[in-house]
Scaffold this active site. Structure first.
Site, short mmCIF file in Angstrom:
data_model
loop_
_atom_site.label_atom_id
_atom_site.label_comp_id
_atom_site.label_asym_id
_atom_site.label_seq_id
_atom_site.Cartn_x
_atom_site.Cartn_y
_atom_site.Cartn_z
N SER A 72 0.81 -1.22 0.00
CA SER A 72 0.00 0.00 0.00
C SER A 72 0.84 1.28 0.00
O SER A 72 0.34 2.35 -0.30
CB SER A 72 -0.95 0.02 1.20
OG SER A 72 -0.22 0.14 2.41
N LYS A 74 1.00 4.97 6.75
CA LYS A 74 0.45 5.81 5.68
C LYS A 74 1.18 7.15 5.67
O LYS A 74 1.97 7.46 6.56
CB LYS A 74 -1.05 6.05 5.89
CG LYS A 74 -1.91 4.80 6.00
CD LYS A 74 -1.97 4.01 4.71
CE LYS A 74 -2.78 2.72 4.88
NZ LYS A 74 -2.70 1.84 3.68
#
Length: 290
Positions: A98, A169
């Site tokens: 990701s 993230k």
């Protein structure tokens, strides 16, 4: 006249008798015993012969490294690493793509847990690890506390995948920011300024999901660099937290890639948000709020 010296012949038995008499002399008690150097060397030779045996026995009795000492040293090392990972630097294993291309599957990153401890807060562009409990996932108690403890220890040393509640993230918006996707050129804007996200995976759009949110104070809007493969704030817009991560849930900032050796480096920074202004003091008057 024979002038040569006449050699007298000696009876061999006389030599034997003389040697026998010279070799045995009476001691103080009147008993005969060995005399001369041989008598003096007898006890010394016996002591010298016993010394190696005594040395070998002493060597066997000398204490060496025991398993208890080894276990104690090993336990101290593990305890030190656990304390270090709990308070200063914690390794994390990247389990998914990701965050590609910045972080790849199998990377072990070192998270700086002191980055936000002394009044500093996450900034736009930072790559952070956070606990998504209450924002990305619901809290679920573990069934087996022993298994959970062992997993936490292995994860703290970077030997196992992080908890299912831990995520990595990139911060795109901080408290008060208005984050919109997308402008007419397909770019994300923050406080009205378009952001050139060069760290996004080649071929991905900034977002296939349109949104227009204002980040509440004390929270973060986060997104993965591999936008088409990342489940991030966009996927939790309808949840209780609105996809926003509380700042106090941030574990730390990902500063280094420690493994594999071929990728040993700092996590690349970005100047993509350099032109983004601070949010207006009165807040944003338009647009939906997250």
């Amino acid at each position: 006249m024979d002038t040569e010296a006449q050699h007298t012949e000696r009876d061999p038995s006389s030599d034997t008798e003389e040697g026998s008499r010279s070799a045995r002399v009476p001691d103080d008690s009147g008993r005969e015993g060995p005399a001369g150097p041989a008598a003096a060397e007898g006890p010394l030779e016996s002591a010298a012969a016993e010394e190696p045996l005594e040395s070998a026995a002493a060597e066997e009795r000398r204490p060496g490294p025991s398993w208890r000492r080894t276990a104690l040293v090993g336990g101290a090392c593990v305890a030190f690493l656990l304390l270090l990972s709990h308070f200063v630097i914690q390794p994390f294993l990247i389990p998914s793509g990701s965050m590609e291309p910045t972080l790849q599957v199998g990377d072990r990153i070192l998270v700086n847990k002191l980055a936000y401890r002394f009044g500093n807060e996450p900034a736009r562009g930072d790559v952070v690890v956070f606990d998504g409990t209450g924002s990305f996932v619901d809290e679920q108690p573990r069934d087996n506390p022993v298994t959970g403890l062992l997993h936490d220890g292995a994860a703290a040393l970077g030997l196992a995948e992080p908890d299912e509640t831990d995520f990595v993230k990139r911060v795109v918006g901080t408290g008060g920011d208005r984050v919109v996707c997308c402008d007419k050129d397909g770019r994300i804007t923050v406080n009205g300024v378009p952001v050139e996200e060069r760290y996004v995976m080649l071929g991905d759009r900034p977002s296939s999901v349109p949104f227009d949110i204002v980040v509440p104070p004390g929270r973060l809007w986060v997104m993965g660099d591999h936008r088409s493969q990342s489940s991030d704030s966009r996927d939790h817009l309808g949840s209780a937290g609105g996809g926003m991560v509380p700042v106090d849930r941030v574990v730390g900032r990902a500063d280094w890639i420690a493994w594999p050796f071929g990728r040993w480096s700092t996590v690349p920074g970005t100047d993509a948000f350099a032109a983004v202004p601070a949010p207006p003091a009165g807040g944003h008057g338009a647009g939906p709020h997250g």
